[in-house]
Design a protein around this motif. Structure first.
Motif, short mmCIF file in Angstrom:
data_model
loop_
_atom_site.label_atom_id
_atom_site.label_comp_id
_atom_site.label_asym_id
_atom_site.label_seq_id
_atom_site.Cartn_x
_atom_site.Cartn_y
_atom_site.Cartn_z
N ALA A 1 36.98 57.85 43.54
CA ALA A 1 35.55 57.57 43.67
C ALA A 1 35.21 56.22 43.04
O ALA A 1 34.42 55.44 43.59
CB ALA A 1 34.73 58.67 43.02
N MET A 2 35.84 55.92 41.90
CA MET A 2 35.59 54.65 41.23
C MET A 2 36.06 53.48 42.11
O MET A 2 35.35 52.48 42.28
CB MET A 2 36.29 54.60 39.89
N LEU A 3 37.25 53.62 42.69
CA LEU A 3 37.77 52.55 43.55
C LEU A 3 36.94 52.39 44.82
O LEU A 3 36.72 51.26 45.28
CB LEU A 3 39.23 52.82 43.90
N LEU A 4 36.49 53.49 45.39
CA LEU A 4 35.64 53.40 46.58
C LEU A 4 34.33 52.71 46.26
O LEU A 4 33.85 51.87 47.03
CB LEU A 4 35.37 54.80 47.16
N GLY A 5 33.75 53.06 45.12
CA GLY A 5 32.49 52.43 44.73
C GLY A 5 32.65 50.94 44.42
O GLY A 5 31.74 50.15 44.62
N ALA A 6 33.82 50.57 43.92
CA ALA A 6 34.06 49.19 43.53
C ALA A 6 34.77 48.38 44.61
O ALA A 6 35.08 47.21 44.39
CB ALA A 6 34.89 49.15 42.25
N ALA A 7 35.03 48.96 45.76
CA ALA A 7 35.83 48.30 46.80
C ALA A 7 35.25 46.94 47.19
O ALA A 7 35.97 45.94 47.23
CB ALA A 7 35.97 49.20 48.02
N SER A 8 33.98 46.91 47.47
CA SER A 8 33.36 45.65 47.90
C SER A 8 33.41 44.61 46.78
O SER A 8 33.70 43.43 47.04
CB SER A 8 31.91 45.92 48.31
N THR A 9 33.14 45.04 45.56
CA THR A 9 33.18 44.13 44.42
C THR A 9 34.59 43.60 44.17
O THR A 9 34.79 42.42 43.89
CB THR A 9 32.65 44.83 43.16
N LEU A 10 35.59 44.48 44.28
CA LEU A 10 36.97 44.06 44.09
C LEU A 10 37.41 43.04 45.13
O LEU A 10 38.02 42.02 44.80
CB LEU A 10 37.91 45.27 44.13
N VAL A 11 37.07 43.31 46.38
CA VAL A 11 37.45 42.38 47.45
C VAL A 11 36.74 41.05 47.27
O VAL A 11 37.34 39.98 47.42
CB VAL A 11 37.15 42.99 48.84
N THR A 12 35.46 41.09 46.90
CA THR A 12 34.71 39.85 46.66
C THR A 12 35.32 39.06 45.50
O THR A 12 35.47 37.83 45.58
CB THR A 12 33.23 40.16 46.37
N PHE A 13 35.68 39.76 44.42
CA PHE A 13 36.28 39.09 43.26
C PHE A 13 37.57 38.38 43.65
O PHE A 13 37.77 37.21 43.34
CB PHE A 13 36.55 40.11 42.14
N PHE A 14 38.47 39.10 44.33
CA PHE A 14 39.74 38.48 44.69
C PHE A 14 39.58 37.41 45.75
O PHE A 14 40.34 36.43 45.77
CB PHE A 14 40.77 39.55 45.11
N ASN A 15 38.61 37.54 46.64
CA ASN A 15 38.34 36.48 47.60
C ASN A 15 37.88 35.23 46.88
O ASN A 15 38.36 34.12 47.18
CB ASN A 15 37.29 36.93 48.61
N ASN A 16 36.97 35.38 45.92
CA ASN A 16 36.49 34.22 45.17
C ASN A 16 37.61 33.62 44.31
O ASN A 16 37.69 32.40 44.18
CB ASN A 16 35.30 34.60 44.31
#
Length: 94
Positions: A73-88
């Motif tokens: 649940a934590m990873l699903l909730g943070a998925a967009s933030t994680l992808v944005t962080f690594f993209n940046n």
């Protein structure tokens, strides 16, 4: 002679159907969160049954299931933030 500099950025108009794909991914995130809630509930039941029946194997599996479902649940909730962080972070590499 140096290699040419290529700078391609993500855009929201590059492919047709991108809005539909975003809706599908949002639905998958919702499905995953519902599954995580079910995982916490079922694992909690197994944990309780294992504890009350003096069965440490079932209790341990229930505890593990609660932790795994909560982590999912934590990873699903943070998925967009994680992808944005690594993209940046990747975009900052030159």
């Amino acid at each position: 002679m140096s290699a040419p500099f290529i700078d391609i950025q993500p855009n929201t108009r590059g492919l047709p159907g991108l809005t539909a794909l975003e809706d599908i991914v949002g639905g998958l995130l919702t499905f995953g969160l519902v599954a995580a809630v079910a995982g916490v509930a079922l694992s909690s039941v197994a944990w309780a049954i294992g504890s009350h029946s003096s069965n440490p194997h079932v209790a341990g599996k229930g505890k593990s299931g609660v932790v795994v479902a909560a982590g999912a649940a934590m990873l699903l909730g943070a998925a967009s933030t994680l992808v944005t962080f690594f993209n940046n972070a990747g975009a900052g590499i030159r």
